[in-house]
Write a protein that holds these residues in place. Structure first.
Motif, PDB file in Angstrom:
ATOM      1  N   TYR A 265      13.258  -1.950  -0.779  1.00  0.00           N
ATOM      2  CA  TYR A 265      12.207  -1.778  -1.943  1.00  0.00           C
ATOM      3  C   TYR A 265      10.874  -1.158  -1.678  1.00  0.00           C
ATOM      4  O   TYR A 265      10.164  -0.885  -2.411  1.00  0.00           O
ATOM      5  CB  TYR A 265      11.802  -3.273  -2.085  1.00  0.00           C
ATOM      6  N   THR A 266      10.611  -0.870  -0.203  1.00  0.00           N
ATOM      7  CA  THR A 266       9.443  -0.139   0.116  1.00  0.00           C
ATOM      8  C   THR A 266       9.685   1.443  -0.318  1.00  0.00           C
ATOM      9  O   THR A 266       8.766   2.253  -0.179  1.00  0.00           O
ATOM     10  CB  THR A 266       8.996   0.075   1.528  1.00  0.00           C
ATOM     11  N   THR A 267      10.721   1.858  -0.636  1.00  0.00           N
ATOM     12  CA  THR A 267      11.218   2.934  -1.162  1.00  0.00           C
ATOM     13  C   THR A 267      11.693   3.294  -2.392  1.00  0.00           C
ATOM     14  O   THR A 267      12.532   2.494  -2.989  1.00  0.00           O
ATOM     15  CB  THR A 267      12.023   3.765  -0.158  1.00  0.00           C
ATOM     16  N   LEU A 268      10.633   4.206  -3.283  1.00  0.00           N
ATOM     17  CA  LEU A 268      10.967   4.148  -4.748  1.00  0.00           C
ATOM     18  C   LEU A 268      11.862   5.522  -4.800  1.00  0.00           C
ATOM     19  O   LEU A 268      11.378   6.612  -4.388  1.00  0.00           O
ATOM     20  CB  LEU A 268       9.674   4.469  -5.424  1.00  0.00           C
ATOM     21  N   ARG A 269      12.778   5.419  -5.565  1.00  0.00           N
ATOM     22  CA  ARG A 269      13.911   6.558  -5.461  1.00  0.00           C
ATOM     23  C   ARG A 269      14.245   6.590  -7.059  1.00  0.00           C
ATOM     24  O   ARG A 269      13.897   5.960  -7.925  1.00  0.00           O
ATOM     25  CB  ARG A 269      15.127   6.223  -4.758  1.00  0.00           C
ATOM     26  N   ALA A 270      14.277   8.120  -7.555  1.00  0.00           N
ATOM     27  CA  ALA A 270      14.748   8.463  -8.690  1.00  0.00           C
ATOM     28  C   ALA A 270      16.150   7.916  -9.274  1.00  0.00           C
ATOM     29  O   ALA A 270      17.063   7.874  -8.335  1.00  0.00           O
ATOM     30  CB  ALA A 270      14.853  10.225  -8.982  1.00  0.00           C
ATOM     31  N   GLN A 271      16.178   7.402 -10.316  1.00  0.00           N
ATOM     32  CA  GLN A 271      17.206   6.852 -10.849  1.00  0.00           C
ATOM     33  C   GLN A 271      18.186   7.706 -11.632  1.00  0.00           C
ATOM     34  O   GLN A 271      19.432   7.318 -11.866  1.00  0.00           O
ATOM     35  CB  GLN A 271      16.825   5.479 -11.861  1.00  0.00           C
ATOM     36  N   PHE A 272      17.579   8.904 -11.768  1.00  0.00           N
ATOM     37  CA  PHE A 272      18.516   9.841 -12.497  1.00  0.00           C
ATOM     38  C   PHE A 272      17.808  11.179 -12.152  1.00  0.00           C
ATOM     39  O   PHE A 272      16.717  11.514 -11.753  1.00  0.00           O
ATOM     40  CB  PHE A 272      18.716   9.630 -14.020  1.00  0.00           C
ATOM     41  N   ASP A 273      18.589  12.331 -12.629  1.00  0.00           N
ATOM     42  CA  ASP A 273      18.099  13.763 -12.584  1.00  0.00           C
ATOM     43  C   ASP A 273      17.071  13.782 -13.601  1.00  0.00           C
ATOM     44  O   ASP A 273      17.082  13.560 -14.660  1.00  0.00           O
ATOM     45  CB  ASP A 273      19.017  14.825 -12.580  1.00  0.00           C
ATOM     46  N   GLY A 274      15.694  14.577 -13.373  1.00  0.00           N
ATOM     47  CA  GLY A 274      14.685  14.681 -14.388  1.00  0.00           C
ATOM     48  C   GLY A 274      13.753  15.213 -13.936  1.00  0.00           C
ATOM     49  O   GLY A 274      13.740  16.036 -12.728  1.00  0.00           O
TER      50      GLY A 274
ATOM     51  N   ASN B 172       0.989  -1.151  -0.061  1.00  0.00           N
ATOM     52  CA  ASN B 172      -0.050  -0.270   0.155  1.00  0.00           C
ATOM     53  C   ASN B 172       1.001   1.069  -0.226  1.00  0.00           C
ATOM     54  O   ASN B 172       1.698   1.541   0.637  1.00  0.00           O
ATOM     55  CB  ASN B 172      -0.927   0.083   1.273  1.00  0.00           C
ATOM     56  N   VAL B 173       0.545   2.205  -0.822  1.00  0.00           N
ATOM     57  CA  VAL B 173       1.331   3.351  -0.783  1.00  0.00           C
ATOM     58  C   VAL B 173       1.065   4.206   0.357  1.00  0.00           C
ATOM     59  O   VAL B 173       0.151   4.574   0.854  1.00  0.00           O
ATOM     60  CB  VAL B 173       0.715   4.179  -2.264  1.00  0.00           C
ATOM     61  N   ASN B 174       2.189   4.438   0.918  1.00  0.00           N
ATOM     62  CA  ASN B 174       2.128   5.287   2.019  1.00  0.00           C
ATOM     63  C   ASN B 174       2.376   6.868   1.790  1.00  0.00           C
ATOM     64  O   ASN B 174       1.835   7.430   2.787  1.00  0.00           O
ATOM     65  CB  ASN B 174       3.237   4.913   3.224  1.00  0.00           C
ATOM     66  N   SER B 175       3.058   7.225   1.117  1.00  0.00           N
ATOM     67  CA  SER B 175       3.278   8.560   0.734  1.00  0.00           C
ATOM     68  C   SER B 175       3.859   8.612  -0.623  1.00  0.00           C
ATOM     69  O   SER B 175       4.536   7.676  -1.388  1.00  0.00           O
ATOM     70  CB  SER B 175       4.539   9.120   1.713  1.00  0.00           C
ATOM     71  N   ARG B 176       3.719   9.681  -1.111  1.00  0.00           N
ATOM     72  CA  ARG B 176       4.304  10.133  -2.384  1.00  0.00           C
ATOM     73  C   ARG B 176       4.415  11.690  -2.903  1.00  0.00           C
ATOM     74  O   ARG B 176       3.625  12.468  -3.100  1.00  0.00           O
ATOM     75  CB  ARG B 176       3.076   9.757  -3.530  1.00  0.00           C
ATOM     76  N   PRO B 177       5.507  12.049  -2.172  1.00  0.00           N
ATOM     77  CA  PRO B 177       6.039  13.548  -1.970  1.00  0.00           C
ATOM     78  C   PRO B 177       6.233  14.322  -3.288  1.00  0.00           C
ATOM     79  O   PRO B 177       6.461  15.579  -3.161  1.00  0.00           O
ATOM     80  CB  PRO B 177       7.157  13.444  -1.126  1.00  0.00           C
ATOM     81  N   VAL B 178       6.134  13.718  -4.377  1.00  0.00           N
ATOM     82  CA  VAL B 178       6.189  14.347  -5.830  1.00  0.00           C
ATOM     83  C   VAL B 178       4.908  14.515  -6.361  1.00  0.00           C
ATOM     84  O   VAL B 178       4.234  13.767  -6.139  1.00  0.00           O
ATOM     85  CB  VAL B 178       7.323  13.869  -6.467  1.00  0.00           C
ATOM     86  N   GLU B 179       4.953  15.657  -7.170  1.00  0.00           N
ATOM     87  CA  GLU B 179       3.906  15.851  -8.465  1.00  0.00           C
ATOM     88  C   GLU B 179       4.355  15.911  -9.759  1.00  0.00           C
ATOM     89  O   GLU B 179       5.492  16.217  -9.931  1.00  0.00           O
ATOM     90  CB  GLU B 179       2.987  17.111  -7.966  1.00  0.00           C
ATOM     91  N   VAL B 180       3.419  16.244 -10.490  1.00  0.00           N
ATOM     92  CA  VAL B 180       3.645  16.180 -12.039  1.00  0.00           C
ATOM     93  C   VAL B 180       4.455  17.821 -12.173  1.00  0.00           C
ATOM     94  O   VAL B 180       4.025  18.730 -11.655  1.00  0.00           O
ATOM     95  CB  VAL B 180       2.410  16.276 -12.967  1.00  0.00           C
ATOM     96  N   GLY B 181       5.490  17.753 -12.764  1.00  0.00           N
ATOM     97  CA  GLY B 181       6.120  18.748 -12.778  1.00  0.00           C
ATOM     98  C   GLY B 181       7.523  19.338 -12.050  1.00  0.00           C
ATOM     99  O   GLY B 181       8.325  20.065 -12.612  1.00  0.00           O
ATOM    100  N   ASP B 182       7.319  18.208 -11.059  1.00  0.00           N
ATOM    101  CA  ASP B 182       8.609  18.591 -10.083  1.00  0.00           C
ATOM    102  C   ASP B 182       9.918  17.994 -10.414  1.00  0.00           C
ATOM    103  O   ASP B 182      10.110  17.201 -11.219  1.00  0.00           O
ATOM    104  CB  ASP B 182       8.383  17.871  -8.759  1.00  0.00           C
ATOM    105  N   PHE B 183      10.993  18.675 -10.290  1.00  0.00           N
ATOM    106  CA  PHE B 183      12.311  18.471 -10.392  1.00  0.00           C
ATOM    107  C   PHE B 183      13.050  17.561  -9.530  1.00  0.00           C
ATOM    108  O   PHE B 183      12.815  17.811  -8.343  1.00  0.00           O
ATOM    109  CB  PHE B 183      13.480  19.537 -11.095  1.00  0.00           C
ATOM    110  N   VAL B 184      13.514  16.514  -9.879  1.00  0.00           N
ATOM    111  CA  VAL B 184      14.235  15.380  -9.068  1.00  0.00           C
ATOM    112  C   VAL B 184      15.431  15.003  -9.333  1.00  0.00           C
ATOM    113  O   VAL B 184      15.803  15.375 -10.504  1.00  0.00           O
ATOM    114  CB  VAL B 184      13.155  14.033  -8.943  1.00  0.00           C
ATOM    115  N   THR B 185      15.935  14.640  -8.276  1.00  0.00           N
ATOM    116  CA  THR B 185      17.586  14.278  -8.427  1.00  0.00           C
ATOM    117  C   THR B 185      17.938  12.938  -7.949  1.00  0.00           C
ATOM    118  O   THR B 185      16.880  12.133  -7.597  1.00  0.00           O
ATOM    119  CB  THR B 185      18.387  15.211  -7.667  1.00  0.00           C
ATOM    120  N   ARG B 186      18.843  12.449  -8.695  1.00  0.00           N
ATOM    121  CA  ARG B 186      19.335  11.020  -8.562  1.00  0.00           C
ATOM    122  C   ARG B 186      19.272  10.630  -6.933  1.00  0.00           C
ATOM    123  O   ARG B 186      19.923  11.181  -6.222  1.00  0.00           O
ATOM    124  CB  ARG B 186      20.449  10.694  -9.191  1.00  0.00           C
ATOM    125  N   GLY B 187      18.269   9.640  -6.604  1.00  0.00           N
ATOM    126  CA  GLY B 187      18.206   9.093  -5.368  1.00  0.00           C
ATOM    127  C   GLY B 187      17.373   9.711  -4.309  1.00  0.00           C
ATOM    128  O   GLY B 187      16.873   9.212  -3.452  1.00  0.00           O
TER     129      GLY B 187
END
Length: 358
Positions: free
Chosen positions: A164-173, A66-81
């Protein structure tokens, strides 16, 4: 007495006329016009498309939860990790705690076995011990060491499951789509967040078969933003769809942008025009060309909101067609007046109509 009344009446009429002229002059403002931009990529019809990232990844969890949190939204810039989303991890945390306890127990047993083995070796070296007992101690130590290795592997797997319960960005994007909300059950491998690399961008268009037949990998295009037609970049065809869409019978074409500016952001709408060769002259609509006292067009200064008369050299044979070929006098991206050309004056203030073409 009649002469005085006549003079007074004439004076009143004269003043009234002057007042009307002043009022008319006061109410007159910038003349509304219809205009269009000419230049490279304006001779033929364009094909609308959307700016997309060449590299885009659908990221999801490797385990069910079950998804516990999703701190990003469409349009947000994210960094690796950077954390993109998390799952409920109480069970995984308990597994890690249990594995850590098993490891400590195995390490304690190994330490005890090490002490026993060393004691039996000392007795054996002194000729006071029994060889069979020493061999048993040696075997017990090896078994304890193996149990420690097994406990370490179980702990590593438990920690991996917790990670595995934490989803992280694989690259800047940049986040281009979210596919799961907090509280939703996410299947293993199902997309949760889509992240795109903004460095390499392309425009995706759909063209009819008659146009598709003339395209090749590397065919040049000129692409203009629909919100700002003055912003244009060049691009080349990167990919041609092998089959047509079953409903529209059009084929998808991907055009890689060469040195795109900040205006060509992901999701922006652009129009793609086949780029003519350097020797290809410009064409303008016939209604923009004024003939008689020479051949000229009215050039729009968007900053000053005025017009300037510009003499141009054209192919006279094209004056009888809807599109006039301009041989000299116009530059790429200039805006010319389409309607009201016979009522303009040099330096006249104008107002761009909403019908002005991009």
């Amino acid at each position: 007495m009649r002469i005085k009344k006549t003079v007074t009446l004439l004076a009143v009429l004269t003043l009234a006329g002057c007042s009307d002229q002043g009022q008319e002059k006061k109410t007159s403002g910038p003349r509304p016009i219809i205009s269009a931009v000419v230049g490279i990529g304006r001779s033929a019809g364009g094909y609308p498309g959307v700016v997309e990232a060449r590299v885009s990844s659908d990221l999801g969890f490797r385990i069910l939860g079950n998804v516990n949190s999703r701190p990003v939204e469409v349009g947000d810039f994210v960094t690796r990790g950077q954390v993109l989303a998390t799952l409920e991890s109480s069970s995984q945390s308990l597994e890690v705690s249990a594995a850590e306890a098993d490891l400590r127990n195995a390490e304690a047993r190994m330490a005890n076995a090490q002490v026993t083995r060393n004691r039996q070796r000392t007795l054996a070296d002194a000729g006071l011990g029994i060889t069979a007992i020493f061999e048993q101690a040696e075997q017990a130590l090896k078994s304890a060491q193996a149990n420690v290795g097994k406990a370490e592997a179980i702990l590593a797997k438990a920690r991996e499951q917790l990670d595995y319960t934490t989803l992280r960005a694989q690259f800047d994007g940049i986040v281009t789509r979210t596919s799961a909300e907090v509280g939703q059950t996410a299947d293993a491998g199902a997309p949760v967040v889509t992240v795109a690399q903004p460095d390499e961008r392309e425009v995706v268009i759909d063209v009819p078969d008659e146009v598709y037949g003339g395209l090749r990998i590397g065919t040049p295009f000129v692409l203009r933003l629909q919100l700002d037609d003055q912003m244009a970049v060049r691009g080349v065809v990167r990919e041609l769809a092998p089959s047509a869409d079953p409903l529209t019978r059009t084929r998808r074409v991907r055009i890689t942008l060469l040195s795109p500016g900040n205006g060509f952001r992901i999701g922006a709408v652009a129009t793609a025009y086949l780029a003519p060769s350097d020797s290809t002259p410009f064409t303008v609509p016939r209604r923009a060309v004024v003939t008689g006292d020479g051949v000229f067009v009215w050039i729009v200064d968007k900053d000053r909101r005025t017009v300037t008369k510009r003499v141009i050299e054209v192919d006279e044979a094209s004056l009888s067609t809807d599109e006039v070929t301009v041989l000299k006098g116009l530059d790429d991206g200039e805006r010319v007046v389409l309607a009201g050309v016979n009522r303009l004056a040099e330096g006249q203030a104008i107002r761009l109509s909403k019908r002005s073409e991009l």
